[in-house]
Scaffold this active site. Sequence first.
Site, PDB file in Angstrom:
ATOM      1  N   TRP A 127     -19.418  -7.209   5.546  1.00  0.00           N
ATOM      2  CA  TRP A 127     -18.338  -8.150   5.230  1.00  0.00           C
ATOM      3  C   TRP A 127     -17.103  -7.692   6.022  1.00  0.00           C
ATOM      4  O   TRP A 127     -16.727  -6.512   5.937  1.00  0.00           O
ATOM      5  CB  TRP A 127     -18.076  -8.086   3.723  1.00  0.00           C
ATOM      6  CG  TRP A 127     -17.036  -9.013   3.190  1.00  0.00           C
ATOM      7  CD1 TRP A 127     -16.965 -10.371   3.372  1.00  0.00           C
ATOM      8  CD2 TRP A 127     -15.932  -8.663   2.357  1.00  0.00           C
ATOM      9  NE1 TRP A 127     -15.894 -10.876   2.696  1.00  0.00           N
ATOM     10  CE2 TRP A 127     -15.242  -9.846   2.064  1.00  0.00           C
ATOM     11  CE3 TRP A 127     -15.469  -7.459   1.819  1.00  0.00           C
ATOM     12  CZ2 TRP A 127     -14.099  -9.874   1.261  1.00  0.00           C
ATOM     13  CZ3 TRP A 127     -14.341  -7.491   1.020  1.00  0.00           C
ATOM     14  CH2 TRP A 127     -13.668  -8.677   0.752  1.00  0.00           C
ATOM     15  N   ASP A 208     -20.813  -2.274  -3.253  1.00  0.00           N
ATOM     16  CA  ASP A 208     -20.085  -3.537  -3.334  1.00  0.00           C
ATOM     17  C   ASP A 208     -21.028  -4.519  -4.020  1.00  0.00           C
ATOM     18  O   ASP A 208     -22.096  -4.855  -3.492  1.00  0.00           O
ATOM     19  CB  ASP A 208     -19.710  -4.017  -1.919  1.00  0.00           C
ATOM     20  CG  ASP A 208     -18.823  -5.262  -1.973  1.00  0.00           C
ATOM     21  OD1 ASP A 208     -18.735  -5.883  -3.052  1.00  0.00           O
ATOM     22  OD2 ASP A 208     -18.231  -5.613  -0.939  1.00  0.00           O
ATOM     23  N   ALA A 210     -20.980  -7.993  -5.441  1.00  0.00           N
ATOM     24  CA  ALA A 210     -20.235  -9.253  -5.572  1.00  0.00           C
ATOM     25  C   ALA A 210     -21.128 -10.441  -5.905  1.00  0.00           C
ATOM     26  O   ALA A 210     -20.619 -11.531  -6.156  1.00  0.00           O
ATOM     27  CB  ALA A 210     -19.479  -9.531  -4.271  1.00  0.00           C
ATOM     28  N   LYS A 243     -18.048 -15.032  -7.831  1.00  0.00           N
ATOM     29  CA  LYS A 243     -19.189 -15.904  -7.532  1.00  0.00           C
ATOM     30  C   LYS A 243     -19.986 -16.223  -8.794  1.00  0.00           C
ATOM     31  O   LYS A 243     -20.261 -17.380  -9.072  1.00  0.00           O
ATOM     32  CB  LYS A 243     -20.122 -15.242  -6.518  1.00  0.00           C
ATOM     33  CG  LYS A 243     -19.434 -14.410  -5.465  1.00  0.00           C
ATOM     34  CD  LYS A 243     -18.782 -15.223  -4.377  1.00  0.00           C
ATOM     35  CE  LYS A 243     -17.830 -14.331  -3.619  1.00  0.00           C
ATOM     36  NZ  LYS A 243     -17.455 -14.767  -2.318  1.00  0.00           N
TER      37      LYS A 243
HETATM   38  C1  LMR Z   1     -17.218 -14.471   1.980  1.00  0.00           C
HETATM   39  O1  LMR Z   1     -17.762 -13.471   2.460  1.00  0.00           O
HETATM   40  O2  LMR Z   1     -17.193 -15.571   2.561  1.00  0.00           O
HETATM   41  C2  LMR Z   1     -16.583 -14.377   0.623  1.00  0.00           C
HETATM   42  O3  LMR Z   1     -16.777 -13.116   0.082  1.00  0.00           O
HETATM   43  C3  LMR Z   1     -15.157 -14.793   0.632  1.00  0.00           C
HETATM   44  C4  LMR Z   1     -14.272 -13.775   1.251  1.00  0.00           C
HETATM   45  O4  LMR Z   1     -13.327 -13.361   0.564  1.00  0.00           O
HETATM   46  O5  LMR Z   1     -14.486 -13.393   2.398  1.00  0.00           O
END
Ligand code: LMR
Length: 394
Positions: A127, A208, A210, A243
């Site tokens: 990410w 992490d 999420a 989410k």
């Molecule tokens: C994403 O990866 O699109 C989501 O987790 C939103 C973000 O905050 O980046």
Amino acid sequence: MLKNLTPQPPDKIIEMIGLFRADTRTDKLDLGVGVYKDDAGKTPVMRCVKAAEARLVAEQDSKSYVGLLGDLGFVDLMRDLVLGDTVSANRVVGAQAPGGTGAIHQLLELVKLAHPNATVWYSDPTWPNHPAMVKHMQMKAATYRYFDTQTRGVDFDGMMGDLAGVAADDVVILHGCCHNPTGANLSADQWEQVTDLLQAKGATPFIDFAYQGFGDGLEQDAAAVRQMAARVPQMLLAASCSKNFGLYRDRVGMALVLTPDAETHGLTKGALASLNRLNFSFPPDHGAKVVQMILSDPELRADWQAELEEMRLRMLDLRTGLAEALRRETNSDDFDFVAHHRGMFSRLGLPGEQVQALRDDSGIYMVGDSRINVAGLPATGMDALAKAIVASRP
Ligand code: LMR
């Protein structure tokens, strides 16, 4: 003074929101930012959230401060949701944080306090906010290989080879389930091997977490994290309710730390409370209170689980639909991996010029590394999408 500012690099995902909004084409398709969408393209407020909010408005009689660690009722319920009964509750410290990002931030600060020279390892790719935050906080960073661009699965040999360079007291960020951006995940056996390696090195896993409930189910998605928690002396974990409760803008998250002994437990608790105070004082209450009400009320909780499961199964159907459409269009099994990946994302493995061509020629928006948000796929327009993907090949 302000004229000294220099332009900041845009976040590749958030940038996509603005680009998509500015596009005036009516048949455009948003596969960018990771926000769940239903068949109508809407990001709904979950039924249980609506019900809990109505109750909260009727019952809440004060907006006074709660506590620096947030609402400990929320923290306990979240701890159980994530860890089940794998570890004794008195080894765990939890602090409410503003979303998963807030939790990551607080935990990185905790690492910095405990060991300013620690290197923070993250997967390549990951990410984009992981590297950005580590850099912003001026911490040392290192990457480990993760994605095999040929198989679109995990490059496990590469990963283990790179993690062999981890030092004692380093911190290794792992995606607890539903890897973002690739959608490729470790098997239970691979999690065991990573745990062995981190144990041998004396490094700390930083999970992490999420997307619990978006991959194989609420309990199944927590299996790897629990398996690891049962074996390691300490662990950091950032949980998000963005989410799985659809509470994106309300910023609900938790920093969780598994501690080895009572003394460390006390120190960690004090540090997390102090870090909250220094960064924002009290974490936002509204969304966390809503989650607490849902998790502690059998009826609301059952409805939450049912709706979350509907969302998860819908994403799986969309995965299968796209894989099948691409099989027909390409006359190959090149994209079958989309059906095997799990979570909200898959990385299609398209070159940047193709991603750009899809945006320019067809109004199809995905992140530049060809990550798609599976929830945004058009259930009834899969063939057209597959055709556009094939037509845009360089
Ligand atoms: C994403 O990866 O699109 C989501 O987790 C939103 C973000 O905050 O980046």
